[in-house]
Scaffold this motif. Sequence first.
Motif, PDB file in Angstrom:
ATOM      1  N   ARG A   3       0.642  -1.220   0.231  1.00 21.47           N
ATOM      2  CA  ARG A   3       0.236  -0.013  -0.113  1.00 21.47           C
ATOM      3  C   ARG A   3       0.964   0.789   0.626  1.00 21.47           C
ATOM      4  NH1 ARG A   3      -2.409  -3.421   3.290  1.00 21.47           N
ATOM      5  NH2 ARG A   3      -4.295  -4.196   3.246  1.00 21.47           N
ATOM      6  N   ALA A   4       0.084   1.684  -1.178  1.00 20.11           N
ATOM      7  CA  ALA A   4       0.899   3.650  -0.731  1.00 20.11           C
ATOM      8  C   ALA A   4       0.377   4.732  -0.056  1.00 20.11           C
ATOM      9  CB  ALA A   4       0.882   4.176  -2.001  1.00 20.11           C
ATOM     10  N   TYR A   5       0.584   5.403   0.506  1.00 19.64           N
ATOM     11  CA  TYR A   5       0.277   6.599   1.383  1.00 19.64           C
ATOM     12  C   TYR A   5       0.769   8.060   1.354  1.00 19.64           C
ATOM     13  CZ  TYR A   5      -0.961   2.589   4.336  1.00 19.64           C
ATOM     14  OH  TYR A   5      -1.394   1.479   4.781  1.00 19.64           O
ATOM     15  N   ILE A   6      -0.097   8.901   1.839  1.00 16.01           N
ATOM     16  CA  ILE A   6       0.767  10.748   1.301  1.00 16.01           C
ATOM     17  C   ILE A   6       0.702  11.120   2.614  1.00 16.01           C
ATOM     18  CG2 ILE A   6       0.378  12.831   0.110  1.00 16.01           C
ATOM     19  CD1 ILE A   6      -0.824  11.169  -2.180  1.00 16.01           C
ATOM     20  N   LEU A   7       1.954  11.358   3.535  1.00 15.31           N
ATOM     21  CA  LEU A   7       2.124  12.004   4.784  1.00 15.31           C
ATOM     22  C   LEU A   7       2.006  13.846   4.222  1.00 15.31           C
ATOM     23  CD1 LEU A   7       2.048  12.325   8.022  1.00 15.31           C
ATOM     24  CD2 LEU A   7       4.507  11.779   7.883  1.00 15.31           C
ATOM     25  N   THR A   8       1.307  14.808   4.811  1.00 16.48           N
ATOM     26  CA  THR A   8       1.436  15.620   4.486  1.00 16.48           C
ATOM     27  C   THR A   8       1.498  16.625   6.262  1.00 16.48           C
ATOM     28  OG1 THR A   8      -0.712  16.239   4.642  1.00 16.48           O
ATOM     29  CG2 THR A   8       0.904  16.257   2.550  1.00 16.48           C
ATOM     30  N   LEU A   9       3.208  17.251   6.541  1.00 18.78           N
ATOM     31  CA  LEU A   9       2.407  17.947   7.752  1.00 18.78           C
ATOM     32  C   LEU A   9       3.481  20.009   7.156  1.00 18.78           C
ATOM     33  CD1 LEU A   9       5.784  18.252   8.880  1.00 18.78           C
ATOM     34  CD2 LEU A   9       5.510  15.738   8.167  1.00 18.78           C
ATOM     35  N   SER A  10       3.396  20.277   8.703  1.00 21.82           N
ATOM     36  CA  SER A  10       3.324  21.676   8.607  1.00 21.82           C
ATOM     37  C   SER A  10       3.847  21.424  10.747  1.00 21.82           C
ATOM     38  CB  SER A  10       2.668  22.037   8.159  1.00 21.82           C
ATOM     39  OG  SER A  10       1.244  22.566   9.118  1.00 21.82           O
ATOM     40  N   CYS A  11       4.736  22.316  10.670  1.00 23.25           N
ATOM     41  CA  CYS A  11       5.161  22.434  12.074  1.00 23.25           C
ATOM     42  C   CYS A  11       5.908  23.587  12.535  1.00 23.25           C
ATOM     43  CB  CYS A  11       5.583  21.390  12.382  1.00 23.25           C
ATOM     44  SG  CYS A  11       6.854  20.889  12.308  1.00 23.25           S
ATOM     45  N   PRO A  12       5.855  23.881  13.598  1.00 20.69           N
ATOM     46  CA  PRO A  12       7.564  24.689  13.685  1.00 20.69           C
ATOM     47  C   PRO A  12       8.570  24.583  13.164  1.00 20.69           C
ATOM     48  CG  PRO A  12       6.160  25.480  15.829  1.00 20.69           C
ATOM     49  CD  PRO A  12       5.475  23.640  15.000  1.00 20.69           C
ATOM     50  N   ASP A  13       9.258  25.032  12.599  1.00 18.56           N
ATOM     51  CA  ASP A  13      11.155  24.458  12.065  1.00 18.56           C
ATOM     52  C   ASP A  13      11.633  24.187  13.354  1.00 18.56           C
ATOM     53  OD1 ASP A  13      13.150  23.651  10.513  1.00 18.56           O
ATOM     54  OD2 ASP A  13      13.652  25.761  10.067  1.00 18.56           O
ATOM     55  N   GLN A  14      12.449  23.039  12.658  1.00 14.82           N
ATOM     56  CA  GLN A  14      13.542  22.533  14.107  1.00 14.82           C
ATOM     57  C   GLN A  14      14.573  21.909  13.489  1.00 14.82           C
ATOM     58  OE1 GLN A  14      11.460  21.246  17.285  1.00 14.82           O
ATOM     59  NE2 GLN A  14      13.184  19.779  17.535  1.00 14.82           N
ATOM     60  N   PRO A  15      15.634  21.882  13.710  1.00 14.14           N
ATOM     61  CA  PRO A  15      16.978  20.905  13.090  1.00 14.14           C
ATOM     62  C   PRO A  15      15.729  19.019  13.351  1.00 14.14           C
ATOM     63  CG  PRO A  15      18.242  22.333  14.324  1.00 14.14           C
ATOM     64  CD  PRO A  15      16.329  22.771  14.863  1.00 14.14           C
ATOM     65  N   GLY A  16      16.581  18.395  12.539  1.00 16.72           N
ATOM     66  CA  GLY A  16      16.145  17.080  12.921  1.00 16.72           C
ATOM     67  C   GLY A  16      15.090  16.482  12.007  1.00 16.72           C
ATOM     68  N   ILE A  17      13.507  17.130  11.572  1.00 17.70           N
ATOM     69  CA  ILE A  17      12.185  16.723  11.384  1.00 17.70           C
ATOM     70  C   ILE A  17      12.475  16.187  10.278  1.00 17.70           C
ATOM     71  CG2 ILE A  17      10.110  17.876  10.981  1.00 17.70           C
ATOM     72  CD1 ILE A  17      11.200  20.188  11.741  1.00 17.70           C
ATOM     73  N   VAL A  18      13.305  16.409   9.012  1.00 24.84           N
ATOM     74  CA  VAL A  18      13.418  15.199   8.193  1.00 24.84           C
ATOM     75  C   VAL A  18      13.879  13.793   8.358  1.00 24.84           C
ATOM     76  CG1 VAL A  18      14.024  14.720   5.792  1.00 24.84           C
ATOM     77  CG2 VAL A  18      12.932  17.262   6.025  1.00 24.84           C
ATOM     78  N   HIS A  19      14.864  13.815   8.889  1.00 23.30           N
ATOM     79  CA  HIS A  19      15.384  12.826   9.745  1.00 23.30           C
ATOM     80  C   HIS A  19      14.924  12.044  10.808  1.00 23.30           C
ATOM     81  CE1 HIS A  19      18.131  10.649  12.654  1.00 23.30           C
ATOM     82  NE2 HIS A  19      18.882  10.155  11.902  1.00 23.30           N
ATOM     83  N   ALA A  20      13.836  11.973  12.028  1.00 25.91           N
ATOM     84  CA  ALA A  20      13.005  11.972  12.408  1.00 25.91           C
ATOM     85  C   ALA A  20      11.456  11.399  11.657  1.00 25.91           C
ATOM     86  CB  ALA A  20      11.465  13.037  13.767  1.00 25.91           C
ATOM     87  N   VAL A  21      11.478  12.089  10.460  1.00 26.31           N
ATOM     88  CA  VAL A  21      10.137  11.997   9.775  1.00 26.31           C
ATOM     89  C   VAL A  21      10.446  10.196   9.553  1.00 26.31           C
ATOM     90  CG1 VAL A  21       8.404  12.094   7.415  1.00 26.31           C
ATOM     91  CG2 VAL A  21       9.069  13.660   9.910  1.00 26.31           C
ATOM     92  N   SER A  22      11.533  10.249   8.730  1.00 27.11           N
ATOM     93  CA  SER A  22      12.180   9.406   7.630  1.00 27.11           C
ATOM     94  C   SER A  22      12.488   8.101   8.702  1.00 27.11           C
ATOM     95  CB  SER A  22      13.686   9.518   7.003  1.00 27.11           C
ATOM     96  OG  SER A  22      14.349  10.100   7.688  1.00 27.11           O
ATOM     97  N   GLY A  23      13.300   8.094   9.824  1.00 26.84           N
ATOM     98  CA  GLY A  23      13.711   7.471  10.954  1.00 26.84           C
ATOM     99  C   GLY A  23      12.733   6.468  10.786  1.00 26.84           C
ATOM    100  N   PHE A  24      11.072   7.522  11.509  1.00 33.94           N
ATOM    101  CA  PHE A  24      10.021   7.581  12.263  1.00 33.94           C
ATOM    102  C   PHE A  24       9.258   5.877  10.583  1.00 33.94           C
ATOM    103  CE2 PHE A  24       4.949   7.473  11.647  1.00 33.94           C
ATOM    104  CZ  PHE A  24       5.062   6.699  12.557  1.00 33.94           C
ATOM    105  N   LEU A  25       8.996   6.257   9.484  1.00 37.35           N
ATOM    106  CA  LEU A  25       9.175   5.756   8.711  1.00 37.35           C
ATOM    107  C   LEU A  25      10.026   4.237   8.135  1.00 37.35           C
ATOM    108  CD1 LEU A  25       7.982   8.215   5.686  1.00 37.35           C
ATOM    109  CD2 LEU A  25       6.532   7.179   7.658  1.00 37.35           C
ATOM    110  N   TYR A  26      10.962   4.371   8.541  1.00 40.64           N
ATOM    111  CA  TYR A  26      12.182   3.174   8.344  1.00 40.64           C
ATOM    112  C   TYR A  26      11.359   2.301   9.144  1.00 40.64           C
ATOM    113  CZ  TYR A  26      16.348   0.252   8.335  1.00 40.64           C
ATOM    114  OH  TYR A  26      17.414  -0.377   8.368  1.00 40.64           O
ATOM    115  N   GLU A  27      11.296   2.612  10.911  1.00 37.40           N
ATOM    116  CA  GLU A  27      10.980   1.688  11.572  1.00 37.40           C
ATOM    117  C   GLU A  27      10.184   1.070  11.624  1.00 37.40           C
ATOM    118  OE1 GLU A  27      11.450   4.280  15.144  1.00 37.40           O
ATOM    119  OE2 GLU A  27      13.028   4.533  14.763  1.00 37.40           O
ATOM    120  N   ARG A  28       9.226   1.867  11.050  1.00 36.61           N
ATOM    121  CA  ARG A  28       7.387   0.684  10.824  1.00 36.61           C
ATOM    122  C   ARG A  28       7.864  -0.235   9.346  1.00 36.61           C
ATOM    123  NH1 ARG A  28       8.162   4.556  13.781  1.00 36.61           N
ATOM    124  NH2 ARG A  28       6.637   4.119  15.769  1.00 36.61           N
TER     125      ARG A  28
END
Length: 282
Positions: A3-28
Amino acid sequence: MTRAYILTLSCPDQPGIVHAVSGFLYERGGNIEEAAQYNDHGTGLFFMRVRFACDQLTFEDLKEQLKFFADPFKMQWKLHSTEQPMRTVIFVSKEGHCLNDLLFRVKSGLLPLDVRAIVSNHREFYQLAASYNIPFHHIPVVGGNKGQAEAKQFEIIESEGAELVVLARYMQILSDDLCRKLSGRAINIHHSFLPSFKGAKPYYQAHDRGVKLIGATAHYVTADLDEGPIIEQDVARVDHSYTVESLTATGRDTECLVLARAVKWHSEHRVLLNGHRTVIFR
């Protein structure tokens, strides 16, 4: 099938968001197929769109786990499955060029829409709707019946589970109440290059001013007439020899293209709201 999904998000900017999102998806067990991000230095907000494949968790499980992941980042997020085209209701009045163009694109597989109904305050296009096997609802808006008409319209939208409402040259002003109910999921095509020539008969206004460029604007519907967040615009060059009729004919082609692009981007979850503006990951 994965299955394919699309995640869209917005939040206050800070270092490490891309790393955190990709890590969250990789772990699952997620495999990122497409990703884009944007930092708005003016507002300090971060925006991201990720398309990923995942067969280890269900849609509901992913949503539940995203709640805990997103909370520390103060994220506003949405998760969409790509399995089903976006359920859509189209509103139209007497001019059908945008309606016809959208229906042809859907039929041709160019727009990921499931058009559930066509709503009109006139009867002109019931045969066009029938040719595509789409229910046609004639709801006149006359005299003081606007409230009752909009109640019927909203009932159709809700009963069809519509995620998107397209005003394809629907020449009625929606009430503030209906605009609020459809916030972020109703797209209008305005036959002018906004913010110029708002309201009715913009081609007449443009001709009177002797413009050299005419355009069209697709935007989200808000209670402020023709002032919603802009999704797409385009222009066509004209000159002194153009009549109102030839201006209008040229403008209609531009309207179709602009509306189709805006609807496509919205249906692919490429448009994120950023206050009165939009972030579009094309």
